[in-house]
Design a protein around this motif. Structure first.
Motif, PDB file in Angstrom:
ATOM      1  N   ALA A   8       8.805   7.778   0.390  1.00  0.00           N
ATOM      2  CA  ALA A   8       9.957   6.882   0.465  1.00  0.00           C
ATOM      3  C   ALA A   8      11.198   7.655   0.876  1.00  0.00           C
ATOM      4  N   LEU A   9      11.876   7.161   1.922  1.00  0.00           N
ATOM      5  CA  LEU A   9      13.087   7.794   2.431  1.00  0.00           C
ATOM      6  C   LEU A   9      14.307   6.945   2.109  1.00  0.00           C
ATOM      7  N   TRP A  57       9.950   4.328   5.030  1.00  0.00           N
ATOM      8  CA  TRP A  57       8.807   5.147   4.642  1.00  0.00           C
ATOM      9  C   TRP A  57       8.405   6.091   5.775  1.00  0.00           C
ATOM     10  N   ALA A  58       8.132   7.331   5.436  1.00  0.00           N
ATOM     11  CA  ALA A  58       7.467   8.279   6.337  1.00  0.00           C
ATOM     12  C   ALA A  58       5.993   8.230   5.973  1.00  0.00           C
ATOM     13  N   VAL A  59       5.162   7.835   6.912  1.00  0.00           N
ATOM     14  CA  VAL A  59       3.756   7.545   6.633  1.00  0.00           C
ATOM     15  C   VAL A  59       2.866   8.447   7.474  1.00  0.00           C
ATOM     16  N   ALA A 109       0.829  -1.205   0.000  1.00  0.00           N
ATOM     17  CA  ALA A 109       0.000   0.000   0.000  1.00  0.00           C
ATOM     18  C   ALA A 109       0.865   1.256   0.000  1.00  0.00           C
ATOM     19  N   TYR A 110       1.955   1.244   0.770  1.00  0.00           N
ATOM     20  CA  TYR A 110       2.837   2.414   0.796  1.00  0.00           C
ATOM     21  C   TYR A 110       3.421   2.678  -0.587  1.00  0.00           C
ATOM     22  N   ARG A 111       3.776   1.627  -1.277  1.00  0.00           N
ATOM     23  CA  ARG A 111       4.444   1.790  -2.574  1.00  0.00           C
ATOM     24  C   ARG A 111       3.555   2.456  -3.622  1.00  0.00           C
ATOM     25  N   ILE A 112       2.236   2.269  -3.528  1.00  0.00           N
ATOM     26  CA  ILE A 112       1.378   2.880  -4.540  1.00  0.00           C
ATOM     27  C   ILE A 112       0.688   4.146  -4.057  1.00  0.00           C
ATOM     28  N   ALA A 113       0.725   4.426  -2.743  1.00  0.00           N
ATOM     29  CA  ALA A 113      -0.039   5.555  -2.215  1.00  0.00           C
ATOM     30  C   ALA A 113       0.529   6.896  -2.671  1.00  0.00           C
TER      31      ALA A 113
END
Length: 352
Positions: free
Chosen positions: A227-228, A294-296, A216-220
């Motif tokens: 991405a850090l 990741w910074a979310v 989910a992070y990769r496509i959000a």
């Protein structure tokens, strides 16, 4: 499929004697067996098989007083000094909500447990150790010099199963789930992401969309997930230390998550390990195995929850950091500044 010991108990004990300076986890890896099988081979010689049910264990350990709690995964070890208490049992997840020992327990993975007494130059070391079906460590409770030995003796008696076998069958280790994504559902993901009121809703959302956290992070994309650079791990820890910010550091495995809430005071690099070496909190991290960071940002009823999340090359979560945001100890503004200052990764553009 259950796997028997590939070595006889006496062969394991001989290896322990020959490599007595080696940590049990490292010896197990060298021998091609699990850490739990090493302990099982010592049953009756300083090791007692005990009930692995967390309801039973967690009703006994408060009597120990101050101890050291240890939870780890492949690349990160979390150690916290304190006393157990305020246990809340649950059908799926249970919790310890004490002042310093803060745990989330997933009971289906608590399969094997041992009470261990080991002689050392500093005296007798005592610990309760819990393992999953594959024989990998879930959680350990190490007594300290000031711990209550009478409480320990009573707990071992109460928890002992009477099992005397020195062999232990374990299952195959579960393989880490790689990033699981569904670009066609990105619009739905972001729409429902905006509607969240609690961070715990995120895992239900991703499961419904047939994704996982990393996928989910990769496509959000921004501002949901940024991405850090993997090198930002050391930068983040250093900024937390120098700013005096209080944070929540989460480290876990399938069966347990352990949380430190407070500052980070002393950072030490030792070879491949990045370490926090504070009096009551230690963190040991193989930063060289962090492949993605990741910074979310997730919405909650109390405002945005911003996290720093590190993953290894297989997609496993190594650790997470959130700001401590208690009344009178609100660190969210300084934490936001730290996250915004961290360098971005060179790649990881969101999928369309």
């Amino acid at each position: 499929m259950a796997q028997p010991n590939v070595l006889r108990p006496d062969e394991i004990r001989d290896a322990l004697t020959e490599h007595n300076k080696l940590r049990a986890r490292d010896l197990a890896k060298n021998l091609g067996i699990s850490e739990a099988q090493i302990l099982a081979a010592q049953t009756g010689a300083g090791v007692t098989r005990i009930n692995a049910n967390p309801d039973m264990i967690m009703t006994q350990v408060p009597s120990f007083g101050e101890v050291m709690a240890l939870t780890r995964n492949e690349w990160c070890v979390h150690e916290r000094v304190g006393a157990y208490g305020n246990y809340h049992s649950g059908a799926h997840a249970s919790m310890i909500l004490a002042d310093e020992i803060d745990l989330r327990i997933f009971r289906s993975h608590w399969m094997h447990a041992f009470a261990v007494e080991k002689e050392s130059e500093a005296g007798t070391k005592r610990s309760l150790q819990v393992f999953d079906a594959a024989g990998d460590s879930i959680h350990k409770i190490h007594l300290r010099a000031e711990s209550d030995i009478q409480g320990w003796d009573a707990a071992v008696t109460a928890l002992a199963t009477g099992e005397v076998s020195q062999t232990l069958e374990v299952t195959d280790r579960l393989v880490a789930e790689p990033a699981k994504t569904n670009p066609e559902k990105r619009d739905i993901l972001l729409k429902e992401w905006d509607l969240m009121t609690d961070t715990h809703q995120f895992m239900r959302l991703t499961a419904k969309l047939k994704m996982n956290r990393l996928g989910a992070y990769r496509i959000a994309g921004k501002p949901y997930a940024r991405a850090l650079a993997p090198s930002s791990v050391q930068d983040m820890l250093t900024q937390v230390q120098t700013s005096g910010a209080e944070v929540m550091v989460f480290v876990g495995n399938r069966g347990c998550i352990q949380i430190h809430s407070g500052p980070i005071e002393k950072l030490v690099t030792m070879g491949q390990w990045e370490n926090v070496m504070d009096p009551r909190f230690n963190l040991h991290l193989r930063a060289d195995h962090v492949a993605e960071v990741w910074a979310v940002e997730k919405p909650t009823q109390r405002g945005p929850a911003r996290s720093f999340e590190a993953f290894d090359a297989e997609g496993s979560l190594v650790f997470q950091v959130f700001p401590l945001a208690k009344e009178g100890r609100d660190n969210r503004d300084v934490w936001r500044s730290i996250l915004e200052s961290l360098p971005e990764a060179d790649v990881m553009e969101p999928a369309e």
